[in-house]
Design a protein around this motif. Structure first.
Motif, PDB file in Angstrom:
ATOM      1  N   GLY A   1       0.784  -1.231   0.000  1.00 34.99           N
ATOM      2  CA  GLY A   1       0.000   0.000   0.000  1.00 34.99           C
ATOM      3  C   GLY A   1       0.813   1.278   0.000  1.00 34.99           C
ATOM      4  O   GLY A   1       0.288   2.356  -0.237  1.00 34.99           O
ATOM      5  N   THR A   2       2.116   1.146   0.252  1.00 36.81           N
ATOM      6  CA  THR A   2       2.954   2.343   0.318  1.00 36.81           C
ATOM      7  C   THR A   2       2.973   3.094  -1.005  1.00 36.81           C
ATOM      8  O   THR A   2       2.871   4.322  -1.053  1.00 36.81           O
ATOM      9  CB  THR A   2       4.401   1.943   0.665  1.00 36.81           C
ATOM     10  N   LEU A   3       3.097   2.329  -2.094  1.00 39.99           N
ATOM     11  CA  LEU A   3       3.219   2.969  -3.404  1.00 39.99           C
ATOM     12  C   LEU A   3       1.932   3.730  -3.737  1.00 39.99           C
ATOM     13  O   LEU A   3       1.977   4.863  -4.211  1.00 39.99           O
ATOM     14  CB  LEU A   3       3.532   1.887  -4.459  1.00 39.99           C
ATOM     15  N   GLN A   4       0.801   3.092  -3.463  1.00 45.53           N
ATOM     16  CA  GLN A   4      -0.476   3.756  -3.727  1.00 45.53           C
ATOM     17  C   GLN A   4      -0.576   5.055  -2.936  1.00 45.53           C
ATOM     18  O   GLN A   4      -1.012   6.078  -3.454  1.00 45.53           O
ATOM     19  CB  GLN A   4      -1.655   2.844  -3.347  1.00 45.53           C
ATOM     20  N   SER A   5      -0.161   5.010  -1.680  1.00 49.23           N
ATOM     21  CA  SER A   5      -0.315   6.218  -0.861  1.00 49.23           C
ATOM     22  C   SER A   5       0.637   7.317  -1.327  1.00 49.23           C
ATOM     23  O   SER A   5       0.314   8.495  -1.288  1.00 49.23           O
ATOM     24  CB  SER A   5      -0.116   5.886   0.618  1.00 49.23           C
ATOM     25  N   LEU A   6       1.812   6.903  -1.791  1.00 50.30           N
ATOM     26  CA  LEU A   6       2.747   7.905  -2.298  1.00 50.30           C
ATOM     27  C   LEU A   6       2.223   8.542  -3.581  1.00 50.30           C
ATOM     28  O   LEU A   6       2.424   9.723  -3.846  1.00 50.30           O
ATOM     29  CB  LEU A   6       4.091   7.246  -2.598  1.00 50.30           C
ATOM     30  N   ALA A   7       1.549   7.709  -4.407  1.00 54.57           N
ATOM     31  CA  ALA A   7       1.106   8.178  -5.719  1.00 54.57           C
ATOM     32  C   ALA A   7      -0.138   9.054  -5.617  1.00 54.57           C
ATOM     33  O   ALA A   7      -0.434   9.824  -6.525  1.00 54.57           O
ATOM     34  CB  ALA A   7       0.820   6.974  -6.614  1.00 54.57           C
ATOM     35  N   GLN A   8      -0.830   8.917  -4.503  1.00 52.42           N
ATOM     36  CA  GLN A   8      -2.103   9.610  -4.341  1.00 52.42           C
ATOM     37  C   GLN A   8      -1.979  11.114  -4.617  1.00 52.42           C
ATOM     38  O   GLN A   8      -1.149  11.790  -4.024  1.00 52.42           O
ATOM     39  CB  GLN A   8      -2.605   9.399  -2.922  1.00 52.42           C
ATOM     40  N   GLY A   9      -2.811  11.585  -5.544  1.00 51.21           N
ATOM     41  CA  GLY A   9      -2.844  13.009  -5.821  1.00 51.21           C
ATOM     42  C   GLY A   9      -1.705  13.510  -6.678  1.00 51.21           C
ATOM     43  O   GLY A   9      -1.597  14.701  -6.936  1.00 51.21           O
TER      44      GLY A   9
END
Lengths: 636, 174
Positions: free
Chosen positions: B69-77
């Motif tokens: 989930g780290t990558l998704q959270s970093l990519a968010q926005g």
């Protein structure tokens, strides 16, 4: 008895290292996303510090042998691998036997004094033998490509690991099996050693497994006169590890190994070695942040010669549990451990144990609190209570202070107590020499004790280099000597008649000259002042505590030459061993490796290249010869 | 941050720090690698047709997902030159693929993308078909760049990124 607990199971170093960290240091993704590519490349991802600065903040003297170092090493055995740690002194006695110590006290085999102040654990399983204290290095192996890291702590670790973590602790930690490691096969052939290894790995994110097999066959050394020393040996080992991620909070690990080998003797039948172990560990991370771990293992080892000669077998059952939690500015960890050891020692007329078999129970409990006094200052207080049939309740406390003076400079100081616990060899042994001398165990033998005062610092010279420095002042009491007891023949008995102070400095550093060239260097200095307690017998003198050099130094270089070629060299200097005198020497290990295609590595290595042979320890240790080897490794 | 906390359980970071195990060490490794992935993008130029106006920039995870989930959270926005950044699992319709798998499996996963304008990044030990390949050296995450593969994928890689790489390979070594 060996009563290390299994703090390391859960990775001891991490514990030691991380307790002192201040809450402010916990990094987040956001911290990292502000970094440039170059800065990202400098984060040491093997230390668990989770902060962008790569400086390690452990209030103790720690060296980590990394995966990369292991992959680039020419070592085929664990002791040779441990030469990479500058805070250990590794001395090869013959083709299979090593004396390994930290901060001195390497013992003296003539006086039957052993290097027994170093605790060694493999994935949380103690391999320190409860029979005589010390480690049978020829009975220890691990698949090298599965090692996550080896943490070498010089200095006492008794508060976490229990008795026998006196001068140091070695934690060998294997990786969680996984797809990325993949499978590999390797074969090595050299003028002294032949080895082969196979690792198969697979599974999914939830269930990952690894199987391995390894074998080594080593030729005998020659004595100073050039005659074969009869110390050739061979060993095969196989094992597995399965990790099951049962849920997002629970992980179950099951692992085990079996080995069998034989050791040639100059005279008489070969000695056999064999062992098997099985370990299970369950970890749960609670939503509140608490972490609970429960572990149990069974271990069986046996060693000995044919039907009538000396032989021992030891079975160990060990269960432990520990829990961590954070509350305010306190980070607490505590645990309990129980261990049953059952052994049988079959003696011979001149060397036997009374009684020859026992079953012992060890229990201990510990608690440690890291208190963040301020964002930069941490106090770590801990104590372990330990009890076994041969010791009264022992209290093993420690206090450590860590201070982040700046982002680049970290200083620490510590005072701690540790013991080397009595063993059957101290208590129950009976030796007869030519019917005129007898040496007996002392039923009242007490633990050898240490109070250690330590201080150290680490400097981070920007992205490219680090420097670690540690100093220590050790005060030992009740160290083992040989006492005379009144009797018509010469009757001797173990006693607690020696005391010693030792002090020294150990320093090491690393520097990346370029992305493709790294250098490391280390130097250590050691002094010991020992004396007999009032009225103690002085057989063998104070030199029996260890034949330790005043100076040691090393210099290493790691080149990535391009074209998929790497060249590594380690030069080591060991000063004069004082008594009996062994001359100083300088020796060199070199390894050249080439990856013609991505999955294949070909390597040529030379160990101890500078001389045909050199001596690392006093006689009866043998001269250690130059060795060369060629290796091929295939990953699939 | 929020995702990591959710993933591990609230406040667990402290526990992880307190008593980390190899698996936890690995999570720092992938936190660093996730950041690397996003840092690579500005140094790579995709050919004209690869990113039509208004289309998202699709970053794919192939093989196993080590990021939790780290990558998704970093990519968010985030966006890449006005293309919203989307993280997806799989190998179809990707502008960039991170692959982590056993060497042979990783190679198979990337086989179909060879001449497509897709920036492939292979994890350490995950085969040799990635244009960028992570390498763990001395406890640090480093990477190498295969310029021949980049050329075949019609990707232009900025020389500054090549300068940060530990190795630049100009040919297929197999």
């Amino acid at each position: 008895m060996a009563h290390s607990t299994r703090r390391n199971v859960t990775s001891g170093l991490a514990l030691v290292m991380l307790l002192p960290m201040s809450p402010a240091m916990a990094a987040t993704e956001t911290d990292l996303s502000d970094l440039t590519i170059e800065q990202l490349s400098e984060i040491d991802v093997t230390t668990v510090s989770k902060r962008a600065e790569s400086i390690a903040t452990a209030p103790s003297s720690v060296f980590v042998i990394s995966r990369d170092m292991i992959a680039r090493s020419a070592a085929l055995t664990i002791p040779e691998l441990l030469r990479l740690a500058p805070n250990l002194h590794v001395m090869q006695r013959n083709a299979r036997d090593y004396v390994i110590s930290a901060r001195g006290l390497s013992g003296n085999s003539t006086a039957q004094n052993f290097a027994n102040k170093l605790l060694v654990l493999i994935d949380g399983r103690s391999v320190y033998t409860p029979i005589f204290s010390g480690v049978y290095w020829d009975m220890q192996d691990v698949p090298f490509d599965s090692i996550e890291r080896i943490e070498v702590i010089s200095g006492p670790g008794a508060t976490l690991w229990g008795a026998n973590a006196v001068n140091g602790v070695i934690n060998i930690i294997t990786r969680r099996p996984g797809d990325v490691d993949g499978s590999s096969a390797s074969a090595t052939i050299g003028n002294y050693e032949k080895a082969a290894a196979l690792t198969l790995a697979g599974g999914t994110d939830r269930l990952a497994w690894r199987l391995y097999g390894r074998g080594i066959d080593a030729r005998e050394f020659r004595d100073a006169a050039g005659a074969g020393a009869g110390d050739g040996w061979r060993r095969g080992q196989a094992g597995f590890r399965v990790d099951w991620t049962a849920s997002s909070r629970d992980t179950l690990t099951i692992q085990g190994d079996v080995f069998v080998g034989d050791l040639d003797q100059l005279q008489g039948a070969k000695q056999g070695i064999a062992g098997a172990n099985l370990l299970a560990r369950w970890t749960r991370i609670a939503p509140s942040g608490g972490r609970t771990e429960v572990q149990g293992y069974f271990d069986h080892v046996e060693r000995g010669a044919s039907a009538t000669d000396l032989k021992f077998s030891v079975q160990t059952w060990d269960v432990s549990a520990q829990h961590n939690l954070t509350a305010g500015n306190h980070e607490l960890v505590g645990g309990v451990n129980a261990r049953t050891v059952r052994y049988h020692i079959r003696g011979r007329p001149d060397f036997f144990f009374v009684p020859p078999r026992r079953t012992t129970l060890l229990v201990n409990s510990f608690v440690q609190d890291r208190i963040a006094l301020s964002p930069r200052l941490d106090l770590v207080l801990g104590v372990k209570l330990e009890k076994n049939p041969w010791i009264d309740l022992e209290v093993l406390p420690s206090a450590r202070l860590g201070w982040s003076i700046s982002d680049r400079l970290y200083a620490w100081a510590a005072v701690s107590r540790a013991i080397r616990a009595p063993t059957p060899f101290d208590r129950d042994v009976e030796e007869r020499v030519a019917n005129i001398i007898e040496l007996s165990g002392d039923p009242d033998f007490r633990p050898e004790t240490l109070i250690a005062y330590e201080a150290g610092a680490r400097v981070d010279f920007g992205a490219r280099g680090t420097l670690s420095l540690a100093t220590f002042y050790n005060v030992y009491d009740r160290l083992r000597n040989i006492e005379r007891i009144p009797s018509p023949i010469l009757s001797l008995q173990w006693g607690n008649g020696l005391e010693a102070d030792s002090y020294g400095v150990e320093a090491w550093g690393q520097y990346a000259v370029a992305p493709w060239w790294r250098l490391d260097a280390a130097v250590s200095w050691y002094r010991r002042e020992a004396r007999f307690r009032n009225g103690a017998a002085t057989f063998f003198g104070v030199a029996q505590l260890g034949n330790d050099p005043e100076w040691r130094a090393s210099l290493g270089s790691a080149f990535d030459l391009g074209g998929n070629v790497t060249l590594d060299g380690q030069l080591r200097y060991v000063g004069v061993l004082p008594d009996p005198r062994v001359p100083a020497f300088t020796e060199l290990n070199v390894r050249l490796a080439w990856q013609p295609v991505a999955r294949v590595t070909l390597a040529l290595a030379g160990l101890n290249l500078l001389r045909a042979s050199h001596r690392e320890f006093a006689e009866p240790a043998l001269p250690v010869p130059r060795r060369v080897e060629a290796q091929v490794q295939w990953r699939f | 941050m929020a995702v990591l906390a959710r993933h591990l359980g609230a406040g667990v970071l402290a526990a992880v720090l307190l008593l980390a195990r190899p698996a936890d060490a690995a999570s720092l490794e992938y936190l660093v690698k996730a950041n690397f992935l996003l840092k690579f993008v500005p140094f790579v130029r995709w050919p004209g047709g690869a990113l039509p106006q208004g289309a998202p920039f699709v970053l794919c995870i192939a093989g196993t997902d080590p990021f939790g989930g780290t990558l998704q959270s970093l990519a968010q926005g985030r966006s890449v030159d006005d293309h919203p950044l989307v993280v997806r699992v799989g190998t179809n319709g990707c502008n960039m693929i991170f692959v982590r798998a056993a060497p042979k499996a990783a190679d198979d996963l990337l086989a179909g993308t060879e001449s497509q304008p897709v920036l492939t990044v292979a994890d350490d030990g995950s085969g040799d078909r990635g244009i960028i390949r992570f390498r763990l050296q001395n406890g640090r995450v480093r990477f190498e760049v295969d310029t021949a593969r980049a050329a075949r994928a019609q990707l232009e890689i900025d020389s500054r990124l090549l300068g940060s790489a530990v190795a630049v390979r100009r040919g297929d070594r197999r």
